[in-house]
Write a protein that holds these residues in place. Sequence first.
Motif, PDB file in Angstrom:
ATOM      1  N   SER A 198       0.836  -1.195   0.000  1.00 15.46           N
ATOM      2  CA  SER A 198       0.000   0.000   0.000  1.00 15.46           C
ATOM      3  C   SER A 198       0.875   1.250   0.000  1.00 15.46           C
ATOM      4  O   SER A 198       1.875   1.316   0.727  1.00 15.46           O
ATOM      5  CB  SER A 198      -0.907   0.012   1.237  1.00 15.46           C
ATOM      6  N   GLY A 199       0.496   2.217  -0.821  1.00 17.75           N
ATOM      7  CA  GLY A 199       1.250   3.457  -0.900  1.00 17.75           C
ATOM      8  C   GLY A 199       2.352   3.471  -1.930  1.00 17.75           C
ATOM      9  O   GLY A 199       3.074   4.466  -2.050  1.00 17.75           O
ATOM     10  N   CYS A 200       2.475   2.389  -2.718  1.00 16.33           N
ATOM     11  CA  CYS A 200       3.573   2.342  -3.689  1.00 16.33           C
ATOM     12  C   CYS A 200       3.227   3.070  -4.987  1.00 16.33           C
ATOM     13  O   CYS A 200       4.106   3.286  -5.824  1.00 16.33           O
ATOM     14  CB  CYS A 200       3.972   0.902  -3.989  1.00 16.33           C
ATOM     15  N   GLY A 201       1.965   3.436  -5.189  1.00 11.47           N
ATOM     16  CA  GLY A 201       1.590   4.196  -6.383  1.00 11.47           C
ATOM     17  C   GLY A 201       0.756   3.437  -7.389  1.00 11.47           C
ATOM     18  O   GLY A 201       0.493   3.946  -8.491  1.00 11.47           O
ATOM     19  N   LYS A 202       0.284   2.249  -7.033  1.00 19.83           N
ATOM     20  CA  LYS A 202      -0.485   1.436  -7.988  1.00 19.83           C
ATOM     21  C   LYS A 202      -1.779   2.147  -8.413  1.00 19.83           C
ATOM     22  O   LYS A 202      -2.037   2.327  -9.605  1.00 19.83           O
ATOM     23  CB  LYS A 202      -0.844   0.072  -7.363  1.00 19.83           C
ATOM     24  N   SER A 203      -2.584   2.522  -7.427  1.00 22.45           N
ATOM     25  CA  SER A 203      -3.873   3.148  -7.731  1.00 22.45           C
ATOM     26  C   SER A 203      -3.690   4.501  -8.406  1.00 22.45           C
ATOM     27  O   SER A 203      -4.453   4.863  -9.318  1.00 22.45           O
ATOM     28  CB  SER A 203      -4.703   3.306  -6.456  1.00 22.45           C
ATOM     29  N   GLN A 204      -2.688   5.271  -7.970  1.00 23.17           N
ATOM     30  CA  GLN A 204      -2.476   6.577  -8.576  1.00 23.17           C
ATOM     31  C   GLN A 204      -2.037   6.469 -10.027  1.00 23.17           C
ATOM     32  O   GLN A 204      -2.346   7.350 -10.841  1.00 23.17           O
ATOM     33  CB  GLN A 204      -1.441   7.367  -7.762  1.00 23.17           C
TER      34      GLN A 204
END
Length: 349
Positions: free
Chosen positions: A62-68
């Motif tokens: 979580s927070g690695c940039g996948k969704s963004q």
Amino acid sequence: MTNVATGTGAAATGVQIVSEDDVVRVEDLRLSFYTTLGVVRALNGVSFNIPRGKVLGVVGESGCGKSQTGLSIMQLTPGRIEGGRILFREFNTSDVIDITKLEKNGPEMRKIRGNHISMIFQEPMTSLNPCYTVGHQIEEAILLHQTQDKAEARRRAVDILRKVGMPNPERIADSYPHQLSGGMRQRAMIAMALSCNPTLLIADEPTTALDVTTEAQILDLMRDLQHEIGTSIMFITHNMGVVAQMCDEVAVMYLGRIIERAAVDDIFYDPKHPYTISLLRSIPRLGVARGQKLESIKGTVPDPYSTVPGCPFHPRCPAAIPGLCDTVMPDEMFVAGSRTHTVRCHLYT
């Protein structure tokens, strides 16, 4: 796939020219969030491409940039794109569109969003409008992009609900989201995303919070519809088991960068980056002795407002090289003997 110089262990020099089989190519994408606490560099030079009819899995903590990354392709991110390009090619056309040059709410982007590129969001209950029926929300997309005939839009909405396995689709079309179970709402979201036969489908953890039986049904459904329609899929997930079932290629992300990319079999049977190896070791396995602890990745993800010098994974890496990994960012390079497996790690320079 990122273009790299020829030879064993050669460093990356850019992104290859998009082929006729690619529907999207992301080049050196950089995304930042400006807050009162500081600047968050969410994406730090993300590059990849997705061939037509293929499934690219994007994995990482979580927070690695996948969704963004997915939201940036849809021009739905609240952050600021500060560099790079997102090139998109529609079905049956040679025209390539640079999405980063389009206005977020302009007519060109509205024509693409929901029509040529669709997205399945993580939580359908918050993504579906509770004030309108499921059928109305599907029909809205069809009326906007496909036809002005309301009767035809209704017929198509019911038909796509039937394709996603809804029992009594006519009744479901007249139901409100709160009247459906979690699995049925997720199927409704998939139906909405596929209603216009998109070129690219971005699935952001589409099976989160579903029971394993419903999850298996949803994954089988997406795979069947993908083969039937020919849609390319960007599949964002934490679940490596889902990756093994769904994906053709895998991109592993860490702190806004893709640190390894390869065919799904290569990721599982021949991972190279220490982070990828750690992710795979943390998967629960059958046959483990009772009481034996699961392996975990030591340390925590760095604060999003901080900047990590060198390789972003080096503070947690068991194979970090002092004086190198903590000072120099590794280039992306081919794994020896492969023209499809890339890794960003000093161990392979």
